[in-house]
Design a protein around this motif. Structure first.
Motif, short mmCIF file in Angstrom:
data_model
loop_
_atom_site.label_atom_id
_atom_site.label_comp_id
_atom_site.label_asym_id
_atom_site.label_seq_id
_atom_site.Cartn_x
_atom_site.Cartn_y
_atom_site.Cartn_z
N GLN A 167 0.84 -1.19 0.00
CA GLN A 167 0.00 0.00 0.00
C GLN A 167 0.88 1.25 0.00
OE1 GLN A 167 -3.40 0.18 -0.06
NE2 GLN A 167 -3.36 -2.03 -0.37
N LEU A 168 0.48 2.23 -0.78
CA LEU A 168 1.21 3.50 -0.79
C LEU A 168 0.73 4.33 0.39
CD1 LEU A 168 3.28 5.23 -2.30
CD2 LEU A 168 1.37 6.27 -3.51
N THR A 169 1.62 4.56 1.33
CA THR A 169 1.29 5.35 2.52
C THR A 169 2.02 6.68 2.46
OG1 THR A 169 3.14 4.43 3.77
CG2 THR A 169 1.02 3.25 3.92
N ASN A 170 1.72 7.53 3.42
CA ASN A 170 2.38 8.83 3.50
C ASN A 170 3.89 8.65 3.62
OD1 ASN A 170 3.04 11.51 3.92
ND2 ASN A 170 2.05 11.68 5.90
N ASN A 171 4.33 7.82 4.55
CA ASN A 171 5.77 7.63 4.77
C ASN A 171 6.45 6.95 3.58
OD1 ASN A 171 5.76 8.84 7.27
ND2 ASN A 171 5.40 6.93 8.36
N LEU A 172 5.79 5.96 2.99
CA LEU A 172 6.38 5.28 1.83
C LEU A 172 6.48 6.22 0.64
CD1 LEU A 172 7.54 2.83 0.42
CD2 LEU A 172 5.19 2.07 -0.03
N SER A 173 5.47 7.03 0.40
CA SER A 173 5.53 7.96 -0.72
C SER A 173 6.63 9.00 -0.52
CB SER A 173 4.18 8.64 -0.95
OG SER A 173 3.86 9.52 0.11
N TYR A 174 6.84 9.42 0.74
CA TYR A 174 7.94 10.36 1.02
C TYR A 174 9.29 9.69 0.76
CZ TYR A 174 11.08 13.64 3.20
OH TYR A 174 12.12 14.52 3.42
N ARG A 175 9.44 8.43 1.20
CA ARG A 175 10.71 7.73 1.00
C ARG A 175 10.96 7.48 -0.49
NH1 ARG A 175 14.18 8.26 4.52
NH2 ARG A 175 12.83 7.43 6.13
N LEU A 176 9.91 7.19 -1.25
CA LEU A 176 10.04 7.05 -2.70
C LEU A 176 10.46 8.38 -3.32
CD1 LEU A 176 6.92 4.86 -3.52
CD2 LEU A 176 9.30 4.25 -3.98
N LEU A 177 9.87 9.45 -2.84
CA LEU A 177 10.23 10.79 -3.31
C LEU A 177 11.70 11.06 -3.04
CD1 LEU A 177 9.37 13.67 -4.34
CD2 LEU A 177 8.86 14.20 -1.96
N GLU A 178 12.14 10.78 -1.84
CA GLU A 178 13.54 11.01 -1.46
C GLU A 178 14.49 10.14 -2.28
OE1 GLU A 178 16.05 11.36 2.67
OE2 GLU A 178 14.55 9.79 2.54
N ALA A 179 14.15 8.86 -2.45
CA ALA A 179 15.01 7.95 -3.19
C ALA A 179 15.12 8.36 -4.65
CB ALA A 179 14.48 6.52 -3.09
N ASN A 180 13.99 8.70 -5.28
CA ASN A 180 14.02 9.11 -6.68
C ASN A 180 14.74 10.44 -6.86
OD1 ASN A 180 12.55 7.25 -8.63
ND2 ASN A 180 11.18 7.25 -6.86
N ALA A 181 14.61 11.33 -5.88
CA ALA A 181 15.29 12.63 -5.96
C ALA A 181 16.80 12.44 -5.89
CB ALA A 181 14.82 13.55 -4.84
N LYS A 182 17.26 11.65 -4.93
CA LYS A 182 18.69 11.44 -4.78
C LYS A 182 19.28 10.62 -5.91
CE LYS A 182 18.80 12.24 0.14
NZ LYS A 182 19.09 11.72 1.48
N ALA A 183 18.43 9.84 -6.58
CA ALA A 183 18.88 9.04 -7.70
C ALA A 183 18.83 9.82 -9.02
CB ALA A 183 18.03 7.79 -7.83
N GLY A 184 18.24 11.00 -9.00
CA GLY A 184 18.20 11.82 -10.21
C GLY A 184 17.06 11.49 -11.15
N ASN A 185 16.03 10.82 -10.66
CA ASN A 185 14.85 10.50 -11.47
C ASN A 185 13.87 11.69 -11.42
OD1 ASN A 185 15.91 7.95 -12.01
ND2 ASN A 185 14.94 7.07 -10.22
N VAL A 186 14.14 12.69 -12.23
CA VAL A 186 13.41 13.96 -12.16
C VAL A 186 11.92 13.77 -12.43
CG1 VAL A 186 13.23 16.31 -13.07
CG2 VAL A 186 15.47 15.22 -12.86
N GLY A 187 11.59 13.07 -13.50
CA GLY A 187 10.18 12.88 -13.86
C GLY A 187 9.41 12.17 -12.78
N ARG A 188 9.99 11.11 -12.24
CA ARG A 188 9.32 10.35 -11.18
C ARG A 188 9.19 11.18 -9.91
NH1 ARG A 188 5.31 7.44 -9.98
NH2 ARG A 188 5.63 5.98 -8.29
#
Length: 133
Positions: free
Chosen positions: A60-81
């Motif tokens: 399930q996509l939760t508040n904390n999981l969506s934030y961690r996905l945001l952080e991971a994609n940001a640090k990985a350089g996945n701009v679109g995601r």
């Protein structure tokens, strides 16, 4: 049958929901961010992990999981995601309970742009013309 668009579902173990829980997935992403690997490799790992978890469909996509996905994609350089995740968080009205609040989320968007350029900057010789690289 793997040749059509409706693959046979893979039977999952009895306790798979514990392994694929949102908090476990969040910890996996956090651990992935602590690895000291180049951003272009981290980018692939984050996206493949996200696709795998999404294809199984038990997390399930939760508040904390969506934030961690945001952080991971940001640090990985996945701009679109990263931008997509900001929109998802906004549409689901998730609050930012992390240090920095909403400002931190937008800082992560900027971070994704910076991270996306890191590989290009480190693998580019500034003393040689673009044509010769």
């Amino acid at each position: 049958n793997t040749y059509d668009n409706n693959p046979v579902p893979i039977p999952l173990p009895k306790h798979a929901h514990h392994l694929l829980a949102s908090d476990t997935t969040e910890r996996v992403l956090k651990a992935m961010l602590k690895m000291n690997i180049p951003t272009h490799i981290l980018s692939k790992k984050v996206r493949s992990t996200e696709k795998l978890i999404g294809s199984i469909g038990l997390t399930q996509l939760t508040n904390n999981l969506s934030y961690r996905l945001l952080e991971a994609n940001a640090k990985a350089g996945n701009v679109g995601r990263t931008i997509q995740l900001l929109n998802i968080r906004k549409s689901k009205k998730y609050t930012c309970s992390h240090k920095g609040g909403v400002k931190r989320e937008f800082e992560l968007a900027v971070q994704s742009i910076i991270s996306a350029g890191l590989y290009l900057r480190t693998k580019r010789n500034v003393f040689i013309s673009d044509h010769d690289q």
